[in-house]
Scaffold this active site. Structure first.
Site, mmCIF file in Angstrom:
data_model
loop_
_atom_site.group_PDB
_atom_site.id
_atom_site.type_symbol
_atom_site.label_atom_id
_atom_site.label_comp_id
_atom_site.label_asym_id
_atom_site.label_seq_id
_atom_site.Cartn_x
_atom_site.Cartn_y
_atom_site.Cartn_z
ATOM 1 N N ASP A 362 5.319 1.324 -1.733
ATOM 2 C CA ASP A 362 6.402 1.761 -2.608
ATOM 3 C C ASP A 362 6.770 0.575 -3.496
ATOM 4 O O ASP A 362 6.476 -0.572 -3.163
ATOM 5 C CB ASP A 362 7.602 2.197 -1.759
ATOM 6 N N ASP A 635 9.105 1.194 4.255
ATOM 7 C CA ASP A 635 10.250 0.879 5.100
ATOM 8 C C ASP A 635 11.199 2.051 5.275
ATOM 9 O O ASP A 635 12.220 1.931 5.936
ATOM 10 C CB ASP A 635 11.023 -0.307 4.523
#
Length: 916
Positions: A362, A635
């Site tokens: 990401d 995450d």
């Protein structure tokens, strides 16, 4: 007996499982007050005194996953492997032939314990080194994993919504659940709002399950179907809930499963590769030893000596240090990576870490600073408006789910502007939360319902702009509410596009007064809303990101961005960090592609935007199907599926619980430069392991030719069994420093995959090289040196024609002793120097230098074995001092050997493209 024990164990597990099911049936079916009473709890939570009582009564919240082995088990594991088993068998045989038989024949003076002592020393050194390294590795892993804290939120008498370590939760605790949480224990829901749970860890079913406080058991339901029970090990995908813990640790459904199958981890492809090489070498030895035995027996006529020599050959061919070297390499790699802010949860994942050639990540926190700032809070006309900020605060502050960086930025901005605008002061006291519609990845929005002191109730919703426009029918500007026209929609979208192009993330904000009655709020109320404006957030690119991406590219790792953000924000951030964006693939595009087309598209695309969690996982799977080793760094809860689909999941210590649990590697700093260092360390670890494997394989294969030639052509053994065993001991000790060796930068620049076939080809090319110089040494010792210094120019076979009796026996013994000393020293020089030849495709000592430990230990081994024939210990082994003329032969012989090995090595590299 074993079958009976298994039956008893199965019966005990079944009885225990039924007890757990009965407890869950009660918790699901009884009124909530009865459940709370049973655990001496209340809606306000447990007191500290009752916490300790419940912990003692119901146990700690720890699951028996894999019991830590006892000291005896770990010692046995270090010493028991195929190689040490072979050595122990050989030691037993040698004890019978060298010690027991002479004693039984009343010739104790002929008993020789030296062979047994040396073999047992080899077993001891290998086992002790492996035990020490595995113990250090295990202790280091436990210390590192202790740094990763998984927490849960509980209410207790003295404090509310307090974060505690997961293992501190006890039966009776009131826990709060929200998106991104792992359920810490089996619990009965008290309140729930649109909570969706993934129970795949328990049931294997990937479909999400909606739970509710009213969803009690139905006739015929499986335990996992209870609608008001959430289970340890399941994940909260969206929504929020309050629940009371009814079982912890091994008494949970998850715990009963885990303890029933608490066994060793599944064998990885890497460990399978190492084991396959081990068994190839063992099978090779099992063929080689009988051949040597029969050739020596028929040619020499002394079957006992032939048998002993065959045993020594078996010892020489046994790579007894292989388990220790592999363990040491992995442990050293894990410790080195920990110093670079990288925690390795699974040692065998180190090889996968170094092997990745595509890194999917990401953008938030990796390319950007992960410090989101609220830059603008504007009304629909693009003007700063404190009313927009006020409503945004009510939405972010009162939502009970996982507060992301944008929520925190809104709260922080509001607190900063309180002094300048009184209407922003004490909003948390002026309003009361009534209800909530949590965020999910389908709606891409979140709603809170709040009430002021006058009883006015309103729903405040924020979310992705397109999804928000779809539920808004009105717009508020300058205190007036008007219908949301198509032209105004286009104006809003145009403003959002401009902000996106500047790298900002934009969410829209809307409100609705007096929605459904209390208790009936839901997604259905998210309609006909009033658009207030939008919020623009900036997450500045990291200064280190561009350099880190370039460094990863230099190491042949392609970075691909998989983000839920829109394509404009993603393109802007990628432009700032130097990541070329020729094509962006959106989530909707992916849904329209079949698997074959997606594999091709994923290969050609660098940035994927507006992805759902499932679409991220599809992209990762497509890249793997295309032959790539893929790492995924994430995450968030939306990254867990993609991490599971990748070759290696990478997370950070600040990640949500699910992400940390799914990861193989955890970074203590969310930065691509840290990741690059970890990848390099993984490649170093693999390089040093494959060095030893190829060195051992080629050396053993070369020894085969040397021993076969000696057995067939020489009238005596080229080396006594004890001499060969001692030579192998010193050589193996010289290899113990390989885990600390240097690795060429060029090798680290390219990802490496495990390839067992390369070991076989390496054996065939490099193995026979040393045999050529063994054969020349045989010829020199037999035809030149021994006749010149021992037998007055007479060859061994001709000695009976010139000498007889004791004189003949003495000359033959001296001839053999000098011959064996010569081959002993030459073997050590060639075997040890080949370490320096094989460790690099470059010229050793000139273009590439081994590490100080490798250089020191190998040259110490050469010096020690060269001196041995000149010592009393050498005489015990059956050697005589070597004349200076021998070294005049040895030095050019070794130089020629190194030159030939270099030529063969370069030819091998030209043919196969790489050495290791």
């Amino acid at each position: 007996m074993k079958k009976k024990n298994i039956t008893v164990q199965t019966a005990e597990q079944a009885a225990r499982r039924e007890q757990i099911n009965e407890r869950l049936r009660f918790a699901a079916g009884a009124p909530i007050n009865d459940v709370l009473w049973k655990y001496h709890s209340s809606f306000g939570g447990l007191s500290e005194v009752q916490v300790e009582k419940n912990r003692q009564r119901y146990g700690a919240n720890r699951v028996t996953r894999k019991r830590r082995k006892s000291l005896a088990q770990r010692l046995a594991g270090a010493f028991i492997n195929p190689f040490t088993a072979i050595l122990l068998c050989l030691a037993a045989v040698s004890a019978v032939t060298d010690i027991l038989m002479p004693v039984m024949q009343d010739m104790p003076e002929e008993a020789d314990v030296l062979t047994v002592v040396i073999i047992m020393t080899m077993v001891g050194i290998s086992g002790i080194l492996r035990f020490v390294q595995e113990s250090r590795s295990g202790d280091a892993a436990e210390r590192l994993l202790a740094m990763i804290t998984v927490t849960c939120t509980v209410d207790r008498h003295d404090w509310k919504r307090h974060e505690i370590p997961l293992e501190d939760a006890v039966a009776g605790d009131i826990i709060r659940l929200s998106a991104g949480d792992m359920v810490p224990a089996d619990a009965r829901l008290i309140e729930a709002k649109d909570i969706f749970i993934s129970q795949s860890a328990l049931t294997g079913e990937s479909d999400l399950i909606e739970k509710s406080a009213e969803g009690g058991p139905k006739t015929g339901d499986a335990v996992t179907d209870y609608g008001n029970i959430v289970f340890m090990g399941s994940n909260v995908i969206s929504g929020s809930a309050t629940a009371v813990v009814v079982a912890v640790g091994d008494d949970t459904l998850f715990g009963s499963m885990a303890s029933a199958v608490a066994e060793e981890a599944v064998e990885t492809s890497f460990s399978k590769g190492v084991n396959s090489v081990s068994w190839v070498l063992i099978r090779f030895m099992m063929v080689m030893v009988p051949v040597v035995f029969f050739i020596n027996g028929f040619t020499k006529g002394d079957w006992v000596q032939a048998f002993l020599f065959a045993i020594s050959v078996a010892v020489g061919l046994t790579p007894e240090m292989l388990p220790m070297i592999v363990t040491t390499c992995l442990a050293k790699g894990a410790v080195s990576m920990s110093k670079k802010k990288t925690i390795v949860k699974n040692l065998n994942s180190i090889q996968n870490f170094g092997a990745i050639d595509i890194l999917c990540t990401d953008k938030t926190g990796t390319l950007t600073q992960d410090q989101v700032v609220l830059e603008y809070h504007m009304n629909v006309m693009g003007e700063e408006d404190a009313r927009v900020l006020r409503h945004a605060y009510l939405n972010s502050y009162f939502q009970s789910g996982y507060k992301n960086l944008m929520d925190l930025a809104i709260i922080r901005k509001t607190e900063e502007e309180e002094a300048e605008n009184p209407r922003l002061t004490d909003l948390s006291d002026a309003y009361v939360k009534v209800d909530e519609v949590p965020f999910d990845f389908t709606r891409r929005r979140l709603s809170t319902v709040v009430s002021d002191k006058n009883g006015k109730t309103q729903m405040v919703t924020k979310g992705a702009v397109e999804e928000m426009l779809s539920i808004c029918a009105y717009v508020e500007y300058d205190g007036k509410i008007e219908p949301l026209s198509e032209s105004l929609k286009q104006k809003v979208l145009k403003t959002v596009d401009r902000l996106n192009a500047d790298g900002m993330r934009v969410v829209a904000l809307a409100q609705k007064t007096s929605p459904s009655p209390v208790g009936a709020f839901g997604v259905k109320d998210e309609c006909d809303m009033v658009l207030l404006g939008y919020l623009a957030f900036l997450d500045p690119p990291k200064e280190s990101a561009e350099e880190a991406i370039k460094a990863l590219g230099d190491h042949r790792v392609t970075v691909k961005i998989l983000t839920g953000d829109n394509e404009k924000v993603a393109r802007c951030v990628c432009r700032h960090v130097g990541l070329p964006v020729e094509r962006i693939l959106l989530g909707g595009d992916i849904d329209r592609l079949d698997e074959e087309k997606l594999i091709k598209a994923a290969e050609e695309t660098a940035v994927f935007a507006k992805l759902s969690p499932e679409q991220k996982a599809r992209v990762v799977s497509a890249l793997r199907s295309g032959g790539h080793s893929v790492g995924f760094m994430g995450d968030g809860i939306n990254d867990a599926a993609a991490m599971k689909s990748s070759d290696i999941g990478i997370s950070v210590d600040t990640a949500v619980d699910i992400a940390k649990e799914s990861a193989d590697i955890i970074l203590l700093e969310k930065d691509l430069s840290v990741l690059e260092e970890g990848i390099i360390e993984g490649r170093k670890t693999y390089a040093n392991m494959i060095k030893y494997i190829k060195m051992t394989a080629s050396s053993n294969f070369g020894n085969m030719f040397s021993v076969l030639a000696a057995s067939a052509l020489l009238p005596f053994l080229p080396m006594m069994s004890v001499q060969l065993i001692f030579l192998n001991l010193i050589y193996d000790l010289s290899c113990t420093a390989i885990p600390w060796d240097n690795v060429d930068k060029e090798y680290l620049a390219v990802p490496k995959k495990w390839d067992a076939s390369s070991v076989g080809s390496f054996m065939l090319w490099l193995g026979p090289t040393s045999s050529i110089f063994d054969w020349t040494t045989y010829a020199f010792m037999y035809f030149v040196l021994c006749p010149l210094f021992v037998s007055q120019g007479i060859l061994f076979n001709d000695l009976p024609a010139h000498f007889s009796g004791a004189e003949l026996a003495g000359i033959q013994a001296a001839y053999i002793a000098l011959f064996q000393a010569g081959w002993f020293v030459e073997s050590m020089w060639s075997q040890t120097l080949v370490i320096h030849m094989i460790r690099t495709p470059k010229l050793p000592f000139i273009q590439s230098h081994a590490s100080a430990p490798v250089t020191l230990i190998t040259f110490t081994g050469i010096v020690a074995l060269t001196i041995i024939p000149f010592t009393p210990f050498g005489a015990m082994l059956g050697f005589v001092p070597l004349p200076a003329m021998y070294f005049a032969y040895l030095i050019p012989c070794i130089l020629l050997y190194m030159a030939l090995a270099t030529s063969i090595k370069k030819a091998y590299v030209r043919h196969y493209g790489e050495l290791l």
